[in-house]
Design an enzyme around this catalytic site. Structure first.
Site: not given
Ligand code: ADP
Ligand code: MG
Length: 309
Positions: A33-34, A92, A106-107, A169, A229, A262
């Site tokens: 869970g996040d 899940y 299922w939450r 999120n 991010k 997370d």
């Molecule tokens: N394809 C990728 N290459 C390198 N780092 C990644 C990649 N995808 C995610 N990350 C790392 O994970 C962090 C969170 O990813 P992101 O996809 O933005 O968040 P979420 O999982 O919440 O959608 C990014 O800031 C980066 O550091």
């Molecule tokens: Mg996220």
């Protein structure tokens, strides 16, 4: 710079029972869970240096007992978990189609939906914390009146010097409507010191056209520190009124991006709780998420938790 009265922290939200496919119709049970993933990684990273609690509500059944026991074994503070006599944890199941993973939940009636049922316990749990972390999922699962209980507890904790971190999120399926999202997010941003959004989510909900748009929107809502991010793209940070764009190192051998955000939050917040700057915290966040995406599942094997100076 946002500072902390104590490096002890509490993360608030839902952990679910996870069933991950092992082939031939067999599944392995785990928990995820996040806000739980984030708390668990912080607890491993700060082991012996800070207390990390996960505030949630679970059942009184054996799976809930196993969850609480696992957390206690892994060094988390479980005194902030309450129990529901009638309900159980949400669940899940992950389905694999080649390398694509789909999730079946299922939450709807999980015990965690009542996590504010004992408002006094929540306020008490927040009492000693330097930082309280929550997400949009924490809010989405709560009935509207219970969100108000959580907001009141956060406001009281903040008045007593606690800081609040928030990852939006946004999962539209968990919310009754987009209007509910548009109404609720500003309420929590008014209580937030550190925001850790993902650009994709913010584009979908608010139509931002760049990470700088996202930073500006959070700043206008009164959030002092924001790290946006953006997957493989750079992380955009606002701190002390200054914007910085920090490149994300390339990660080879990506296996499963579940929990990337997370993990980033865990590295970022751990570093900040240790007194490091937001820029250093971004590096820590990137190190954590780089490990997470090279492994199956949202939580790292303990031996692979990056160490923090
Ligand atoms: N394809 C990728 N290459 C390198 N780092 C990644 C990649 N995808 C995610 N990350 C790392 O994970 C962090 C969170 O990813 P992101 O996809 O933005 O968040 P979420 O999982 O919440 O959608 C990014 O800031 C980066 O550091
Ligand atoms: Mg996220």
């Amino acid at each position: 710079m946002v500072d902390f009265k104590s490096s002890n922290m509490i993360s608030v939200g839902e952990a679910m029972v996870e069933l991950a496919p092992m082939g031939e119709g067999l599944y392995k049970r785990g928990f995820a869970g996040d806000t739980f993933n984030t708390a668990w990684h912080i607890a491993q990273a700060l082991h012996g240096r800070a207390s990390v609690g996960f505030a949630t509500r679970v059942g009184m059944d054996r799976i809930s007992d196993a969850f609480v026991a696992e957390l206690a074994d892994d060094g988390l503070d479980v005194s902030v978990i309450t129990r529901d006599r009638q309900r159980t944890m949400g669940l899940y199941l992950i389905e694999l189609d080649g390398v694509e993973r789909s999730f079946h939940y299922w939450r709807d009636t999980s015990a965690a939906r009542g996590l504010t049922a004992d408002g006094g316990a929540l306020a008490q749990a927040f009492g000693g914390a330097g930082l309280i972390h929550l997400s949009g999922i924490t809010l989405a699962i709560l009935p509207p009146a219970d969100r108000e209980i959580l907001f009141a507890a956060l406001a009281e904790a903040r008045a007593n010097g606690a800081r609040v971190s928030f990852d939006p999120n946004i999962r539209p399926r968990l919310w009754p409507s987009m209007d509910a999202v548009h109404l609720t997010i500003p309420q929590v941003l008014a209580l937030t010191d550190i925001a850790l959004p993902s650009f994709d989510d913010e584009v979908a909900v608010w139509g931002d056209t760049s990470p700088e748009d996202t930073l500006a929107r959070f700043a206008a809502a009164g959030v002092a520190e924001v790290a946006v991010k953006n997957g493989a793209g750079p992380v955009s940070v606002l701190a002390d009124g200054q914007i910085r764009t920090l490149p994300t190192p390339e990660v080879k051998g990506i296996r499963d991006t579940t929990g990337a955000g997370d993990g980033f939050n865990a590295g970022y917040l751990s570093a900040r709780l240790l007194g490091q700057t937001p820029q250093m915290a971004v590096l820590a966040g990137q190190r954590f998420s780089a490990e997470v995406i090279q492994h199956l599942g949202a939580r790292l094997p303990r031996a692979l938790i990056p160490s923090l100076p």
